[in-house]
Design an enzyme around this catalytic site. Structure first.
Site, PDB file in Angstrom:
ATOM      1  N   ASP A 140       0.806  -0.653  -0.066  1.00 23.96           N
ATOM      2  CA  ASP A 140      -0.097   0.252  -0.406  1.00 23.96           C
ATOM      3  C   ASP A 140       0.882   1.228   0.537  1.00 23.96           C
ATOM      4  O   ASP A 140       1.931   1.645   1.070  1.00 23.96           O
ATOM      5  CB  ASP A 140      -0.932  -0.073   1.218  1.00 23.96           C
ATOM      6  CG  ASP A 140      -2.067   1.625   1.175  1.00 23.96           C
ATOM      7  OD1 ASP A 140      -2.872   1.830   0.209  1.00 23.96           O
ATOM      8  OD2 ASP A 140      -1.613   1.943   2.721  1.00 23.96           O
ATOM      9  N   GLU A 200      -1.713  -1.468  -6.113  1.00 21.50           N
ATOM     10  CA  GLU A 200      -2.404  -0.898  -6.404  1.00 21.50           C
ATOM     11  C   GLU A 200      -2.304   0.304  -7.992  1.00 21.50           C
ATOM     12  O   GLU A 200      -0.885   0.262  -7.748  1.00 21.50           O
ATOM     13  CB  GLU A 200      -3.246   0.457  -5.868  1.00 21.50           C
ATOM     14  CG  GLU A 200      -4.076   0.098  -4.525  1.00 21.50           C
ATOM     15  CD  GLU A 200      -3.995   0.583  -3.298  1.00 21.50           C
ATOM     16  OE1 GLU A 200      -5.815   1.962  -3.746  1.00 21.50           O
ATOM     17  OE2 GLU A 200      -3.203   1.615  -2.722  1.00 21.50           O
ATOM     18  N   CYS A 206     -12.368  -5.076   6.568  1.00 22.60           N
ATOM     19  CA  CYS A 206     -11.490  -5.640   7.698  1.00 22.60           C
ATOM     20  C   CYS A 206     -10.373  -6.725   6.494  1.00 22.60           C
ATOM     21  O   CYS A 206     -11.399  -7.669   5.593  1.00 22.60           O
ATOM     22  CB  CYS A 206     -12.399  -6.132   8.353  1.00 22.60           C
ATOM     23  SG  CYS A 206     -11.694  -7.521   9.610  1.00 22.60           S
ATOM     24  N   CYS A 225     -12.687 -10.424   8.011  1.00 26.45           N
ATOM     25  CA  CYS A 225     -13.156 -10.556   7.993  1.00 26.45           C
ATOM     26  C   CYS A 225     -14.174 -10.547   6.797  1.00 26.45           C
ATOM     27  O   CYS A 225     -15.047 -10.982   6.425  1.00 26.45           O
ATOM     28  CB  CYS A 225     -14.358 -10.654   9.826  1.00 26.45           C
ATOM     29  SG  CYS A 225     -14.883  -9.164  10.074  1.00 26.45           S
ATOM     30  N   CYS A 275     -12.518  -4.380  14.495  1.00 34.20           N
ATOM     31  CA  CYS A 275     -13.612  -4.318  13.937  1.00 34.20           C
ATOM     32  C   CYS A 275     -14.513  -4.627  14.318  1.00 34.20           C
ATOM     33  O   CYS A 275     -14.085  -5.753  15.963  1.00 34.20           O
ATOM     34  CB  CYS A 275     -13.079  -5.005  12.971  1.00 34.20           C
ATOM     35  SG  CYS A 275     -14.281  -5.893  11.672  1.00 34.20           S
ATOM     36  N   CYS A 285     -15.434  -8.124  14.111  1.00 34.33           N
ATOM     37  CA  CYS A 285     -15.569  -9.115  14.457  1.00 34.33           C
ATOM     38  C   CYS A 285     -14.217  -9.104  15.720  1.00 34.33           C
ATOM     39  O   CYS A 285     -13.523 -10.909  15.983  1.00 34.33           O
ATOM     40  CB  CYS A 285     -14.419  -9.832  13.052  1.00 34.33           C
ATOM     41  SG  CYS A 285     -12.767  -9.266  12.983  1.00 34.33           S
ATOM     42  N   ASP A 317      -2.619   1.094   7.425  1.00 34.15           N
ATOM     43  CA  ASP A 317      -1.787   1.196   5.888  1.00 34.15           C
ATOM     44  C   ASP A 317      -1.943  -0.854   5.907  1.00 34.15           C
ATOM     45  O   ASP A 317      -1.609  -1.444   4.893  1.00 34.15           O
ATOM     46  CB  ASP A 317      -0.980   1.774   6.089  1.00 34.15           C
ATOM     47  CG  ASP A 317      -1.112   3.297   6.390  1.00 34.15           C
ATOM     48  OD1 ASP A 317      -1.958   3.530   5.521  1.00 34.15           O
ATOM     49  OD2 ASP A 317       0.040   4.420   7.135  1.00 34.15           O
TER      50      ASP A 317
HETATM   51 ZN   LIG Z   1     -13.435  -8.000  11.090  1.00 30.25          ZN
END
Ligand SMILES: [Zn+2]
Length: 392
Positions: free
Chosen positions: A188, A272, A325, A328, A344, A346, A353
């Site tokens: 990234d 990217e 995320c 998940c 998150c 989860c 980053d």
């Molecule tokens: Zn997650």
């Protein structure tokens, strides 16, 4: 596989070689600018007609006529092939513009970097360290490294700080086998740091680069205060040119070491597309895209990967690399640019980053149809959802 490699060597023209070199730079610049003007004018006058623009051949024919005109007879004192190469370069610049690879060609300026190409009839004496090009006496060259392959052309340049170089383009035949094993990595390209990888390595632009950039800004201010045409202004201009050169050397060194290491450590690299990155970003970021040397870095990654059998892919579609995320697949719609870290649903603690780099890796692998690797987990994590859930 044929590889084109350029070797750059410093050359030291003697006092009586500087004049004919200056003639070559000046004449090639003249031809480039003269025919850029011709092409612009031709288009303006003929855009409604069937033939709208001039081709390379049109300009080559006109150049031959121009050299017979007493007013331009001085063009005959330089290597005719170098003049033709200026027309080729102009043609390439036009094609790049039409293929949306570059902006519309600019007129070349006297105080910018100067160059001319010698496409043939050149030679290097490796024992005597001499460069032979048409119309100029042998020039002293410092061959600090061996060259590989067949020499195809030589580009002679002069920097704004008055240094001379010869870049020798060589064609090397190389057998490249794709790397079958090894690490795969997502990168990234960042704003705060130069980049973060899916292996959670953060690389910052070196401090010395920032220092040089501060120094440059200071001297550019001095330069802007000097009276045009004055000796002091000229001196200040040289100083700015030397700092520019230093920054560009430092940056290149930094980028080359980095791209070399990534290519040698990995079997596949995903990043990217910078165009996408630029569109997603605000105005402030766009400048930093241009400044940080990302496009040069990506260029290096691409060719070095190619030469070493490493797969290099750029992801050229939008996907929520920061918001998703990696663990998940949940999309955090509330994420703002300020949030460096979030938790998150989860339970995964997500570093912005690093998360983006992991998603780039996952998305890239999906794009090339590779199996999912096992994810390294840090912290509590939920079940990994299938990649089909990556949405744009
Ligand atoms: Zn997650």
């Amino acid at each position: 596989m044929i590889i084109n490699k350029a070797y750059r060597f410093r050359i030291y023209p003697s006092d009586n070689q500087i004049e004919p070199l200056a003639q070559h730079f000046g004449s090639c610049r003249f031809v480039y600018n003269h025919f850029l003007r011709k092409r612009i004018d031709f288009y303006a006058e003929n855009k409604d007609k069937e033939k709208q623009g001039l081709t390379y051949y049109d300009t080559a024919i006109t150049l031959t006529q121009l050299k017979k005109d007493p007013e331009y007879v001085w063009l005959n004192s330089v290597n005719a092939q170098s003049l033709q190469q200026s027309l080729r370069r102009l043609d390439v610049a036009y094609n790049n513009f039409f293929n949306k690879k570059a902006k519309f060609p600019n007129f070349k300026k006297k105080h910018s970097k100067q160059s001319f190409l010698v496409p043939q009839s050149f030679n290097i004496d490796f024992r005597k360290n001499l460069l032979y090009i048409p119309k100029i006496e042998p020039i002293k060259i410092v061959l600090h490294r061996e060259i590989e392959g067949a020499m195809k052309s030589i580009n002679i340049t002069k920097t704004p700080s008055n240094k001379y170089f010869a870049s020798i383009l060589c064609e090397i035949e190389k057998v490249v086998k794709p790397k079958k094993r090894g690490n795969q990595i997502g990168i990234d390209l960042g704003i705060k740091s130069f980049f973060v990888t899916s292996d959670n390595e953060t690389v910052d632009a070196p401090k010395y680069l920032h220092k040089s950039e501060d120094k440059l800004a200071k001297h550019q201010r001095y330069l802007s205060r000097k009276v045009k045409g004055s000796k002091r202004r000229n001196k200040a201009r040289m100083k700015v040119a030397r700092i520019h050169e230093k920054i560009s050397n430092q940056r290149n060194d930094f980028l080359h070491k980095l791209s070399h290491r990534l290519v040698s450590e990995n079997q596949a690299i995903f990043a990217e597309n910078l165009h996408v990155k630029g569109i997603m970003a605000n105005h402030h970021l766009s400048k930093s895209v241009a400044d940080s040397g990302w496009s040069e870095f990506v260029r290096q990654l691409r060719y070095k990967s190619e030469w070493n059998g490493v797969s290099f892919e750029q992801i050229d579609r939008f996907f929520p690399s920061s918001k998703r995320c990696f663990s998940c697949g949940w999309i955090n719609e509330f994420l703002t640019l300020k949030d460096r870290e979030w938790t998150c649903q989860c339970g995964q603690v997500v570093d912005r980053d690093w998360n983006a780099a992991q998603n780039i890796l996952l998305f890239g692998q999906k794009m090339v149809g590779q199996e999912l690797p096992k994810l390294k987990r840090s912290g509590r994590g939920g079940a990994v959802r299938p990649l089909a859930e990556l949405r744009s």
